[in-house]
Design an enzyme around this catalytic site. Structure first.
Site, PDB file in Angstrom:
ATOM      1  N   TRP A 185       6.433  -8.140  -8.419  1.00  0.00           N
ATOM      2  CA  TRP A 185       7.224  -8.540  -7.715  1.00  0.00           C
ATOM      3  C   TRP A 185       7.345 -10.099  -7.607  1.00  0.00           C
ATOM      4  O   TRP A 185       6.398 -10.571  -7.439  1.00  0.00           O
ATOM      5  CB  TRP A 185       7.081  -8.214  -6.253  1.00  0.00           C
ATOM      6  CG  TRP A 185       8.226  -8.826  -5.461  1.00  0.00           C
ATOM      7  CD1 TRP A 185       9.312  -8.261  -5.321  1.00  0.00           C
ATOM      8  CD2 TRP A 185       8.340  -9.915  -4.735  1.00  0.00           C
ATOM      9  NE1 TRP A 185      10.409  -9.237  -4.612  1.00  0.00           N
ATOM     10  CE2 TRP A 185       9.470 -10.213  -4.131  1.00  0.00           C
ATOM     11  CE3 TRP A 185       7.116 -10.778  -4.172  1.00  0.00           C
ATOM     12  CZ2 TRP A 185       9.680 -11.390  -3.158  1.00  0.00           C
ATOM     13  CZ3 TRP A 185       7.489 -11.880  -3.381  1.00  0.00           C
ATOM     14  CH2 TRP A 185       8.965 -12.188  -2.900  1.00  0.00           C
ATOM     15  N   HIS A 262      14.038  -2.999   0.646  1.00  0.00           N
ATOM     16  CA  HIS A 262      14.514  -3.910  -0.271  1.00  0.00           C
ATOM     17  C   HIS A 262      15.997  -3.462  -0.650  1.00  0.00           C
ATOM     18  O   HIS A 262      16.675  -3.972  -1.794  1.00  0.00           O
ATOM     19  CB  HIS A 262      13.905  -4.043  -1.487  1.00  0.00           C
ATOM     20  CG  HIS A 262      12.541  -4.654  -1.562  1.00  0.00           C
ATOM     21  ND1 HIS A 262      11.667  -5.176  -2.329  1.00  0.00           N
ATOM     22  CD2 HIS A 262      12.166  -5.271  -0.294  1.00  0.00           C
ATOM     23  CE1 HIS A 262      10.741  -6.156  -1.878  1.00  0.00           C
ATOM     24  NE2 HIS A 262      10.700  -6.056  -0.677  1.00  0.00           N
ATOM     25  N   HIS A 286       6.896   1.505  -2.149  1.00  0.00           N
ATOM     26  CA  HIS A 286       6.478   0.681  -1.164  1.00  0.00           C
ATOM     27  C   HIS A 286       6.931   1.159   0.151  1.00  0.00           C
ATOM     28  O   HIS A 286       8.258   0.816   0.443  1.00  0.00           O
ATOM     29  CB  HIS A 286       6.965  -0.753  -1.413  1.00  0.00           C
ATOM     30  CG  HIS A 286       5.784  -1.471  -2.207  1.00  0.00           C
ATOM     31  ND1 HIS A 286       5.881  -2.938  -2.511  1.00  0.00           N
ATOM     32  CD2 HIS A 286       4.707  -0.919  -3.043  1.00  0.00           C
ATOM     33  CE1 HIS A 286       4.563  -3.367  -3.189  1.00  0.00           C
ATOM     34  NE2 HIS A 286       4.290  -2.142  -3.554  1.00  0.00           N
ATOM     35  N   ASP A 294      14.840  -6.774   5.969  1.00  0.00           N
ATOM     36  CA  ASP A 294      13.326  -6.624   5.579  1.00  0.00           C
ATOM     37  C   ASP A 294      12.544  -6.996   6.198  1.00  0.00           C
ATOM     38  O   ASP A 294      11.612  -7.980   5.695  1.00  0.00           O
ATOM     39  CB  ASP A 294      13.437  -7.021   3.898  1.00  0.00           C
ATOM     40  CG  ASP A 294      12.427  -6.618   3.034  1.00  0.00           C
ATOM     41  OD1 ASP A 294      11.566  -5.696   3.425  1.00  0.00           O
ATOM     42  OD2 ASP A 294      12.021  -7.374   2.235  1.00  0.00           O
ATOM     43  N   ASP A 296       9.362  -5.752   7.328  1.00  0.00           N
ATOM     44  CA  ASP A 296       8.182  -5.290   7.141  1.00  0.00           C
ATOM     45  C   ASP A 296       7.546  -4.813   8.270  1.00  0.00           C
ATOM     46  O   ASP A 296       6.153  -5.294   8.498  1.00  0.00           O
ATOM     47  CB  ASP A 296       7.160  -6.093   6.204  1.00  0.00           C
ATOM     48  CG  ASP A 296       7.969  -6.159   4.821  1.00  0.00           C
ATOM     49  OD1 ASP A 296       7.769  -5.239   3.940  1.00  0.00           O
ATOM     50  OD2 ASP A 296       8.736  -7.213   4.430  1.00  0.00           O
TER      51      ASP A 296
HETATM   52  C1  RNT Z   1       8.152  -8.644  -1.109  1.00  0.00           C
HETATM   53  C2  RNT Z   1       7.678  -7.487  -1.723  1.00  0.00           C
HETATM   54  C3  RNT Z   1       6.202  -7.336  -2.326  1.00  0.00           C
HETATM   55  C4  RNT Z   1       5.310  -7.963  -1.284  1.00  0.00           C
HETATM   56  C5  RNT Z   1       3.885  -7.958  -1.478  1.00  0.00           C
HETATM   57  C6  RNT Z   1       3.025  -8.778  -0.724  1.00  0.00           C
HETATM   58  O1  RNT Z   1       9.657  -8.383  -0.366  1.00  0.00           O
HETATM   59  O2  RNT Z   1       7.939  -6.109  -0.776  1.00  0.00           O
HETATM   60  O3  RNT Z   1       6.065  -6.151  -2.338  1.00  0.00           O
HETATM   61  O4  RNT Z   1       5.467  -7.486   0.009  1.00  0.00           O
HETATM   62  O5  RNT Z   1       3.786  -8.003  -2.688  1.00  0.00           O
HETATM   63 ZN    ZN Z   2       7.036  -4.261  -1.461  1.00  0.00          ZN
END
Ligand code: RNT
Ligand code: ZN
Length: 422
Positions: A185, A262, A286, A294, A296
């Site tokens: 990524w 994403h 993921h 996004d 997380d």
């Molecule tokens: C970033 C991606 C990626 C990261 C990790 C830390 O938007 O989601 O996967 O979260 O690599």
């Molecule tokens: Zn990711």
């Protein structure tokens, strides 16, 4: 120990729908999740010279007790794994290298810089290790471009990093006897309206081809590529968009990584699984939770997580879909965050395995959409919790409602003593 009786009742209820709950538990037991190491230290890693995390990633919260070094991080992961039923994997990033106090440039990283991780993984009987080159938190990524950078010197540095990471991934696969998924990524993109969307994408395609040039044994290393719609600071344009990577993965035989955060906020990845698996061999998920963006957040047993699990189970593609977690919350106990997120995904998988697939598809084929909706609704109040408890007992981990005590003890005895954070 009231559980066996509760489980017997549940088994009967599922059997009445043609579902074998013992078989569901056996299937669940064979699914490894890939836990992301970066939840434990807010994606800081252990490089000596630490740059701003950058890349559009942001971790918020100041809950005490973040792991400050690799030993603390491993201890925290051991704690988390002891509260999650099943046998799982760990997903590392290049910034988690242990270089013995030496500064090692990212393009010079070697398997030996991760040997403590692989020894630890073997010692703790992990299912395997996964890996990620780190294309952020670095001076050569500070302007937001890496593999698609205008400057060929910068591109070459990141290409070498990607190449080094694939070899590290392959070494994990060899040492642990289970292929490592090495996921690329990159943050590349523009904050504001670009004048040229094409050229960076052409450069990215070329750079990726260089990264992947060396043929590695797929039994040791599986390459994946991860798209993104936008990031902080790349709101207007992301070089590695969904269309870019879908095409790249199909044409180059790579695994595609779908991160639940994403896409547009109402766009789930669950519906993409069956479509994409027609064209690529493998998917990496993921599993994450975006709240309005996004963000997380820690994964919970949400509708979308349940839909994702259903799609993987219904498609019979547990072998082709690698399930990884990707979230980072620094506002709650970080070990608990892993446990909550992992248990949520496993529960979603269990519920999917307990679905009366035969009845549902039969109704659908007969055009009985009323019955289909009614049965899907009925499933929400079926006793999957009793099956889950049964599985937790069998796997020798605490049941729901019992593991938070262990977190509190651990927090008191271990995490709260990590006085000065970082
Ligand atoms: C970033 C991606 C990626 C990261 C990790 C830390 O938007 O989601 O996967 O979260 O690599
Ligand atoms: Zn990711």
């Amino acid at each position: 120990m009231a559980a066996p009786k509760e489980y017997d009742v549940a088994r009967e209820r599922y059997a009445a729908l043609g579902v074998d709950s013992d078989a569901a538990v056996r299937s669940l037991a064979s699914v490894p999740l890939s836990l992301h190491c970066w939840q434990g230290d807010d994606i800081r890693g252990f490089e000596r010279a630490q740059s701003e995390i950058g890349g559009g990633l942001a971790v918020t919260g100041s809950y005490p007790g973040a792991a400050r070094n690799a030993d603390e991080l491993r201890l925290d992961i051991e704690k988390a794994l002891s509260l999650i039923p099943g046998r799982h994997r760990l997903n590392l990033h290049a910034i988690y290298a242990e270089t013995g106090g030496k500064t090692v440039a990212r393009d010079e990283l070697l398997p030996e810089h991760f040997s403590r991780w692989s020894e630890w993984a073997l010692q703790h009987d992990l299912h395997g290790l996964d890996f990620n080159p780190t294309f952020f938190a670095h001076p050569l990524a500070s302007d937001g471009f890496t593999l698609s950078h205008l400057d060929s010197g910068v591109r070459r540095f990141w290409i070498r990093h990607g190449q080094a990471c694939r070899r590290i991934g392959a070494s994990f696969g060899r040492e642990l006897g289970a292929a490592c998924v090495t996921n690329v990524w990159i943050p590349d993109g523009y904050k504001d309206l670009p004048a040229d969307r094409q050229a960076p994408r052409e450069r990215l395609a070329e750079s990726l081809d260089e990264v992947f040039r060396e043929t590695l044994d797929p039994a040791e290393n599986i390459d994946a590529v991860e798209c993104k719609l936008f990031g902080l600071g790349s709101e207007s344009y992301v070089v590695g968009s969904h269309e870019f990577y879908l095409g790249y993965a199909i044409s180059r035989g790579k695994a595609l990584c779908l991160d639940a955060g994403h896409f547009h906020p109402t766009e789930g990845i669950s519906d993409k699984i069956s479509a994409v698996l027609l064209w690529v061999d493998r998917l990496l998920l993921h599993v994450s939770r975006g709240v309005r963006w996004d963000s997380d957040h820690v994964v919970i047993l949400s509708d979308e997580v349940r839909e994702i699990a259903k799609e993987v189970v219904r498609g019979n593609c547990l072998e082709r879909v690698h399930i990884g977690l990707d979230f980072f919350d620094a506002s709650i106990n970080r070990v608990a965050a892993w446990v909550i997120g992992s248990r949520a995904v496993l529960k979603a998988l269990l519920m999917a395995l307990l679905e009366p697939r035969g009845m549902l598809t039969e109704m659908e084929r007969n055009g009985d959409f009323t019955g289909r909706l009614a049965l899907l609704e009925q499933m929400h109040s079926m006793p999957s919790g009793a099956v889950w408890d049964h599985w937790c007992e069998h796997a020798d981990v605490p049941r729901d409602g019992e593991w938070m005590d262990e977190i509190r003890l651990y927090e008191h005895a271990v995490q709260s003593r990590r006085a000065d954070q970082h």
